[in-house]
Design a protein around this motif. Structure first.
Motif, short mmCIF file in Angstrom:
data_model
loop_
_atom_site.label_atom_id
_atom_site.label_comp_id
_atom_site.label_asym_id
_atom_site.label_seq_id
_atom_site.Cartn_x
_atom_site.Cartn_y
_atom_site.Cartn_z
N LEU A 269 0.95 -1.25 -0.05
CA LEU A 269 -0.01 -0.11 -0.06
C LEU A 269 0.78 1.34 -0.21
CD1 LEU A 269 -2.99 1.47 0.01
CD2 LEU A 269 -2.60 1.03 2.54
N GLY A 270 2.04 1.10 0.80
CA GLY A 270 2.90 2.24 0.57
C GLY A 270 3.40 2.63 -0.59
N LEU A 271 3.88 1.54 -1.38
CA LEU A 271 4.12 1.81 -2.67
C LEU A 271 3.02 2.36 -3.66
CD1 LEU A 271 6.38 -1.56 -3.05
CD2 LEU A 271 7.16 0.69 -2.62
N GLU A 272 1.97 2.04 -3.62
CA GLU A 272 0.95 2.48 -4.33
C GLU A 272 0.53 3.95 -3.92
OE1 GLU A 272 -2.25 -0.16 -3.26
OE2 GLU A 272 -1.72 -1.87 -4.45
N LYS A 273 0.88 4.28 -2.78
CA LYS A 273 0.55 5.60 -2.33
C LYS A 273 1.65 6.69 -2.93
CE LYS A 273 -3.13 5.38 0.48
NZ LYS A 273 -4.42 5.88 0.05
N THR A 286 9.57 13.62 -8.29
CA THR A 286 9.14 12.12 -8.62
C THR A 286 9.98 11.26 -7.58
OG1 THR A 286 8.90 12.58 -10.95
CG2 THR A 286 9.30 10.29 -10.58
N PRO A 287 9.22 10.35 -6.97
CA PRO A 287 10.02 9.59 -6.01
C PRO A 287 11.20 8.68 -6.70
CG PRO A 287 7.63 8.93 -5.97
CD PRO A 287 7.70 9.75 -7.31
N ASN A 288 12.36 8.76 -5.93
CA ASN A 288 13.34 8.21 -6.36
C ASN A 288 13.90 6.58 -5.78
OD1 ASN A 288 14.42 8.46 -3.82
ND2 ASN A 288 15.81 10.03 -4.44
N LEU A 289 14.45 6.16 -6.52
CA LEU A 289 14.69 4.55 -6.13
C LEU A 289 14.88 4.25 -4.48
CD1 LEU A 289 16.45 3.01 -9.23
CD2 LEU A 289 14.25 2.15 -8.05
N GLU A 290 15.82 5.40 -4.10
CA GLU A 290 15.94 5.22 -2.56
C GLU A 290 14.72 5.47 -1.70
OE1 GLU A 290 19.62 7.61 -0.65
OE2 GLU A 290 17.82 8.88 -0.45
N LEU A 291 13.91 6.29 -2.20
CA LEU A 291 12.67 6.20 -1.49
C LEU A 291 11.70 5.04 -1.35
CD1 LEU A 291 10.49 7.78 0.34
CD2 LEU A 291 9.87 8.93 -1.79
N ILE A 292 11.80 4.58 -2.93
CA ILE A 292 10.90 3.50 -2.93
C ILE A 292 11.40 2.08 -2.36
CG2 ILE A 292 10.65 1.66 -4.96
CD1 ILE A 292 10.45 4.14 -7.04
N ILE A 293 12.64 2.03 -2.38
CA ILE A 293 13.19 0.68 -1.80
C ILE A 293 12.97 0.90 -0.19
CG2 ILE A 293 15.24 -0.75 -1.36
CD1 ILE A 293 16.17 0.33 -4.15
N SER A 294 13.28 2.05 0.54
CA SER A 294 13.04 2.47 1.91
C SER A 294 11.62 1.85 2.32
CB SER A 294 13.35 3.61 2.27
OG SER A 294 12.49 4.68 1.79
N ILE A 295 10.71 2.26 1.46
CA ILE A 295 9.19 2.02 1.52
C ILE A 295 9.04 0.52 1.51
CG2 ILE A 295 6.85 2.11 0.83
CD1 ILE A 295 7.74 5.01 -0.14
N LEU A 296 9.73 -0.18 0.96
CA LEU A 296 9.45 -1.58 0.55
C LEU A 296 10.24 -2.31 2.00
CD1 LEU A 296 8.76 -4.20 -0.83
CD2 LEU A 296 10.85 -3.95 -2.35
#
Length: 483
Positions: A269-273, A286-296
């Motif tokens: 859900l965090g990734l979808e948000k 735009t969200p970068n990969l660092e943020l995306i992976i930290s959410i995961l």
């Protein structure tokens, strides 16, 4: 058309029997009305020596892979970064038939039929050729049809294609995400059967290096993060790549704070948000990969720290220290898969671990109770990814759903207001706070002190009063030192 490549027009005049084809992803992207990023050309009926000599006269040969019959070429009059790959027709044979990455014996043959060259390619949508002179499309594997029906399908037998190079399995996943295509049924079934082999070793080395796996994962993740995680999970790729993530599945959370589901569902859900109107309203970037992976990864420590009333006699479901345990697990996992290695994509495991280890900051210390120096340390740091910490806290709150359906987002807005107040008090603008009013030299000169730890303590005290709005000028700060 051939007129788009003046040098190649000259090649046809010098070698009348030559045939020049546009091949690979460029044709796929043209048919999909997408921007072309790479141009791959294939030249028939011209020997390697003659082709290399001609290219050297006509522009810059950046790289000559004579052994593989490939030249990187920059045409005269074109921008220096506009480079084509020009190749001879070739056949490829897997040397060890172990699915080893790029483990091919390559045989070039200028007279090889274009259809025979296309046989060696991975997927039908990448196995088309366009004759630039006759303007004829050669499509022996029905790539156009698969583009229309939005399918990723192997050329020939999927088992043979994958066993030639197991990294093709990951390319299939990436193309599915990037293009929004389904994977054809037989190709998908074979992919799921063969995926375990990406971790095979031959002569003590991985058949598919982690650097390659991580590059494919990151390329997919930056295109569509939630769909990537779901596809890598359902295909069996994720358990072979980062099995630690799957422990989040079935890890229950308190329903009064997490009505969205277990830890896995919370992460998805965090990734979808990240693509929600709420996130876009709050953040322009735009969200970068660092943020995306930290959410995961942010709650990866929960399965390792969970305590329940039934099992552990806890007062409620608890995950004490999960952020610290999670930071360690995150760093170990990301370093193992060499997540920092892919060129232009790699992320720093230390930065991700720092974010994971601090995402509970507002829960442990309410924003209105944090001293200004703490806020500066975590949200205005030049050493750490403080902007992404701010965004991670927002996403974590937005994807933590109460039983009444509302998100647990209040602490984020308290922090936002607190930061706005500090910036107002210090007349700060943009993403940085105003510089400190005084330096260590000012302290030593004013108080006649020699260098010592005390200087740092004094500077911290003055900085705290500056951020609180109690000291507004250098003169006020110097006067304060004398009191």
């Amino acid at each position: 058309k051939i007129t788009a490549f003046p040098t190649l027009s000259s090649l046809l005049k010098e070698f009348p029997k030559a045939e020049i084809f546009l091949v690979g992803g460029a044709i796929r992207d043209i048919l999909l009305n997408k921007k072309i990023t790479d141009i791959d050309l294939l030249v028939r009926n011209v020997s390697g020596d003659d082709l290399e000599e001609f290219l050297a006269r006509s522009g810059r040969v950046i790289f000559a892979g004579r052994k593989f019959g490939v030249w990187k070429f920059n045409e005269i009059g074109k921008p220096r970064n506009e480079i084509y790959d020009i190749a001879l027709p070739r056949t490829e044979f897997s040397l060890h038939k172990q699915g080893i990455y790029q483990d091919f014996e390559i045989k070039t043959n200028p007279r090889l039929a274009i259809e025979d060259d296309l046989k060696r390619r991975d997927f039908t949508i990448n196995a088309m050729a366009y004759n630039l002179a006759t303007e004829e499309l050669i499509d022996p594997h029905q790539g156009q049809l698969d583009l229309k029906t939005r399918l990723i399908k192997c050329v020939g037998k999927p088992e043979q294609r994958f066993e030639e190079d197991y990294s093709r399995i990951l390319r299939a996943l990436r193309f599915s995400i990037q293009l929004g295509f389904d994977i054809e049924e037989i190709t998908l079934q074979t992919l799921k059967q063969e995926i375990v082999n990406i971790n095979n070793k031959f002569d003590g080395k991985r058949v598919v290096p982690f650097e390659v796996i991580s590059e494919e994962f990151l390329k997919s993740l930056e295109t569509n993060a939630p769909d990537t995680v779901r596809l890598w999970d359902s295909s069996g790729a994720l358990i072979e790549y980062i099995p630690e993530l799957l422990k989040m599945k079935g890890c229950a959370q308190p329903e009064n704070w997490h009505a969205e589901g277990d830890v896995w569902e919370h992460a998805l859900l965090g990734l979808e948000k990240l693509s929600s109107k709420e996130f876009k309203k709050e953040f322009e970037e735009t969200p970068n990969l660092e943020l995306i992976i930290s959410i995961l990864f942010h709650d990866i420590g929960k399965p390792y720290t969970i305590k329940t009333p039934k099992k552990d006699n806890a007062d409620r479901i608890r995950f004490d220290e999960h952020e610290n345990i999670g930071a360690k697990i995150t760093k170990q996992a990301l370093e193992r898969v060499k997540i920092s290695a892919p060129p232009e994509l790699g992320v720093d495991p230390d930065c991700i671990a720092w974010l994971v280890g601090r995402h509970m900051l507002l829960v442990h210390g309410k924003p209105n109770e944090l001293n200004p120096k703490t806020i500066e340390k975590y949200f205005f740091s030049e050493r750490h990814p403080s902007e992404n910490l701010f965004k991670l806290i927002f996403i974590d709150g937005l994807s933590s759903i109460r039983e009444n359906g509302s998100p647990l987002i209040e602490l984020f807005y308290e922090l936002k207001n607190r930061i706005a107040d500090i910036k107002k008090q210090t007349k700060s603008h943009g993403k940085k706070l105003a510089k400190p009013l005084i330096t260590g030299h000012d302290v030593m000169e004013t108080l006649s002190l020699k260098p010592s730890e005390r200087i740092g303590h004094i500077l911290d005290e003055v900085r705290q009063k500056q951020l609180s709005g109690e000291l507004k000028s250098k003169q006020e700060a110097l006067e304060y030192l004398k009191v």
